[in-house]
Write an enzyme that holds these catalytic residues in place. Structure first.
Site: not given
Length: 775
Positions: A209, A240, A244, A322, A354, A356, A526, A731
């Site tokens: 990603q 998902f 990343e 988050r 997903r 985060f 995100a 997400e």
């Protein structure tokens, strides 16, 4: 030269439910993923040798049996890494290959390079390893008791003194809850294919990603500059969040082996190895005290959130941040005191997933709301409604605990629409009547809302670039920084660019994402892929349009601002000319037919030290109503019906958005019901992930889907200037699944006769424990 002429109807590409740009290839089995690529002659295959100790020092590592195994070409250790032995995205605490110390069961210690994939995997098991065992913490609670952190604890406070508010509140409750982690279970596992080039260069095909982060990680490993490494990704078979940061170890190991052997190397993790070696969603444990009035309005909240981060920091900092920015969900909280523990455990390092951190934070407040309602003996929906943020037009009850004013609140209106369309009130009464006459099977129902912030917490990532080429035959090629993992990003950007030029979508082709074409890309994460890269691609297209309009205007003696691009033509009044004809004429006149676009999200700012600011450009909203049935003798459950109303702004592609809503919801349902991670708590295999294959880890199947699933898009344009006033959809829908969990808790509470202490995932065993039928 053959020119493309448009036969498209007079409809804009944006807003239409066009098929996925790779859909025919997917159906025919012809979509090329990295493992499908034709291998260059001389390609080798790699596999990791993994630890069998949760925490210990390596006292003996005999690799001679590995080197002598059939087909082995090389065996590499940390000593073979010429530069930085680290893939930590923020903190340098995550080695590519363990160097003397192992910190979780399954950690990569060495890399085998062989003629075949099977030969590499077989050889990796032949190493003779001995350890000096060290104490290992496997749970957040164990780590917290020992004050073992990957990052220091964070404290967020807002409003009046919370302890005083709690003491004065008419009602006061304390409680605790927990939810588990979640395996990404992408269909395509982690994979990279590295090809060495001339003059110390490397091209890496990576299922990732974040191509730019892979580029940086490989360059740092070699001690090279970024321009010596290029990373390419055409598509992924799911990610998902699991690709990343954690794809970096795979990309680096493949590149290291290619550099050492001088031959192309593919590293594809077997499913069992993938599930053992890669991180998951962070599991959280919560404790709280809450004060409230007779209506259920929350007056003060003291909350402790402890997350299991694993052995290294990875993305645990922003994930937990988050969670802190989402524990409010749709509710105004006047006085809050929240402490967040980022616990270091000797398990695989948890990572992006997903949502985060958003789902974790929301889980806590929804559980608290549910507890308040059961204490007061009222419908949980009524407690939710009384705690909603106020209308955006007023000044009261609109500021979040992190200092943002909610300016786009549609949650109350959206929820009321779903209450009516789902017939919630009548069904709530019907559930109560059913339970009164059914001693074994109990039903439950819940309606839960969501508010999810869109943007990266780290402000610098809210930028994107794109390059658009218009070829002389009137066709278009787009290269941008986002990656396609099945979510439809390439399809939406294709529509956005086609819309600008007034062309049919098949006149626009998407090129693979490649750091040598678009540099300094942000992760496709995100939920910002279309927001960022769509705007950047539009920016590039607008620059080319302006030149073509000026050229057309000069040729025909009209004003450039009067020129319209539509139906495959350039039109000004009664004058019109095919797009392809204008383009070839412009080429011959030496008009530039390509350009780069850029976009940076406006208005956002964040102070990570004070945990205050405006971290999100806007919010996406939604709500779901779920009805379930639970067999109180076996703990088995089924989801009978789900109604979803979700806010995607002005949809660019309604079918793709609905597909994302359905998929996100089902994945969230799996997290909250059946997907249970279990690490062996003691013995010689302490810390081993025992749920490392489909045989032991239960994702939702077709039979788990609700018998009735109604999904509708909420009619709402984004108040912010997002791409075509759309909203992100990747997400947020995952959190719609809270309706299923709290419906299950509703059923368990009906069976128990009081609030059921149900934790997630709500497996059959968990529900029997909550009901009181299993010790």
């Amino acid at each position: 030269m053959k020119r493309m002429e448009s036969t498209a109807p007079a409809l804009p590409a944006v807003g239409q439910s066009l098929g996925h740009e790779s859909g025919p290839l997917h159906v025919a089995g012809r979509a090329t993923y990295i493992d499908d690529m034709l291998e260059i002659q001389g390609t080798l295959h790699a596999a990791f040798g993994m630890s069998t100790c949760a925490h210990g020092r390596i006292t003996k590592l005999d690799l001679e049996p590995v080197r002598k195994a059939p087909g082995v070409v090389a065996v590499l250790t940390a000593k073979d890494i010429p530069g930085l032995n680290d893939v930590g995205p923020i903190i340098h605490d995550d080695p590519i290959l363990a160097d003397g110390l192992v910190q979780f069961y399954g950690q990569a210690m060495f890399l085998v390079v062989a003629e075949t994939h099977e030969a590499a995997r077989r050889a990796a098991r032949k190493a003779i390893v001995e350890y000096e065992t060290l104490p290992a913490f496997l749970t957040a609670a164990e780590a917290a008791a020992a004050e073992s952190w990957v990052l220091p604890p964070v404290h967020m406070q807002r409003g009046p003194d919370t302890q005083a508010v709690l003491a004065a509140a008419p009602h006061r409750l304390s409680g605790r809850a927990a939810h588990g982690g979640q395996e990404h279970f992408y269909l395509e596992g982690q994979i990279a294919y590295a090809r060495p080039g001339e003059q110390d260069s490397m091209h890496v095909y990576s299922s990732t990603q974040h191509p730019t982060e892979m580029q940086h990680a490989v360059a740092h490993m070699f001690g090279w500059h970024s321009h010596q490494v290029s990373v390419e990704c055409r598509r992924m078979g799911g990610a998902f969040g699991g690709k990343e940061s954690q794809s970096a170890q795979i990309a680096c190991a493949a590149a290291l082996a290619a550099w050492k052997t001088g031959r192309p190397v593919k590293l594809r993790l077997d499913r069992d190895d993938d599930m053992s070696i890669t991180g998951k969603r962070h599991d959280f444990e919560f404790e709280w005290e809450v004060g409230f009035d007779a209506t259920g309005q929350i007056l003060g909240l003291k909350l402790l959130m402890a997350s299991r981060c694993g052995f290294s920091a990875d993305l645990s900092g922003p994930v937990n941040d988050r969670a802190l920015c989402h524990f409010d969900n749709c509710y105004y909280l006047d006085s809050v005191d929240v402490r967040n523990l980022r616990c270091k455990t000797h398990t695989v390092s948890n990572t992006a997933f997903r949502g985060f951190g958003g789902p974790q934070g929301m889980f806590a407040i929804e559980y608290i709301i549910d507890d308040i309602a059961r204490f007061l003996g009222v419908d949980p929906l009524d407690v939710r409604r009384v705690n909603f943020y106020g209308p955006s037009s007023g000044d009261a009850r609109i500021t979040t605990p992190y200092g943002t004013k909610i300016e786009d609140n549609v949650a109350p209106a959206l929820v009321e629409e779903l209450v009516a369309s789902s017939d919630y009130r009548a069904r709530r009464a019907a559930v109560a009547a059913f339970n009164a006459s059914s001693p074994v099977v109990k039903r439950g129902i819940a309606l839960t809302p969501l508010k999810f912030g869109i943007s990266f917490n780290a402000t610098m990532y809210n930028q994107a670039g794109s390059v658009v080429h218009v070829y002389a035959d009137g066709t278009v090629m787009v290269t941008q920084g986002g990656t396609e993992m099945g979510q439809g990003l390439y399809t939406k950007i294709r529509q956005i660019v086609a819309n600008e030029f007034g062309l049919p979508a098949d006149a626009v082709r998407m090129a693979a994402t490649d750091t040598s074409r678009v540099p300094n890309t942000s992760a496709t994460a995100a939920s910002s892929g279309t927001d960022l890269n769509g705007k950047a691609s539009q920016d590039a297209a607008l620059k080319i349009k302006a030149r073509l309009a000026a050229f057309f205007a000069q040729q025909h003696g009209v004003a450039a601002e009067s020129v319209v691009f539509a139906d495959g033509k350039l039109i000004s009044g009664d004058i019109q000319q095919a797009f392809g004809e204008v383009v070839i004429a412009a080429y011959r006149a030496r008009v530039q037919l390509w350009d780069a676009g850029f976009y940076a999200t406006p208005k956002i700012h964040w102070n990570k030290d004070t945990m205050q600011g405006k971290p999100f450009f806007y919010y996406a909203y939604g709500a779901a109503c779920a009805e379930v049935a639970v067999d109180t003798l076996t703990g088995e459950s089924s989801v009978l019906r789900v109604d979803i109303l979700h806010d995607v702004g002005k949809s660019i592609n309604p079918d793709i958005d609905i597909g994302q809503i359905e998929g996100g919801f089902i994945q969230g349902m799996g997290w909250l019901t059946s997907e249970e991670l279990w690490f062996r708590p003691d013995g010689s295999q302490k810390g081993r992930n025992m749920t490392h294959a489909p045989s032991t880890y239960k994702i939702p199947a077709a039979s788990d889907c609700p018998a009735i699933l109604n999904v509708k898009l909420f009619d709402n344009a984004n108040v912010e200037d997002s791409i075509h006033r759309s909203k992100a959809v990747g997400e947020p829908p995952l959190m719609l699944a809270f309706a299923v969990f709290f419906a299950l808790r509703d059923a368990c509470s009906a069976a128990r006769g009081s609030a059921a202490p149900l934790n997630a995932p709500a497996t059959a065993e968990a529900m029997l424990r909550a009901i009181g039928g299993l010790a």
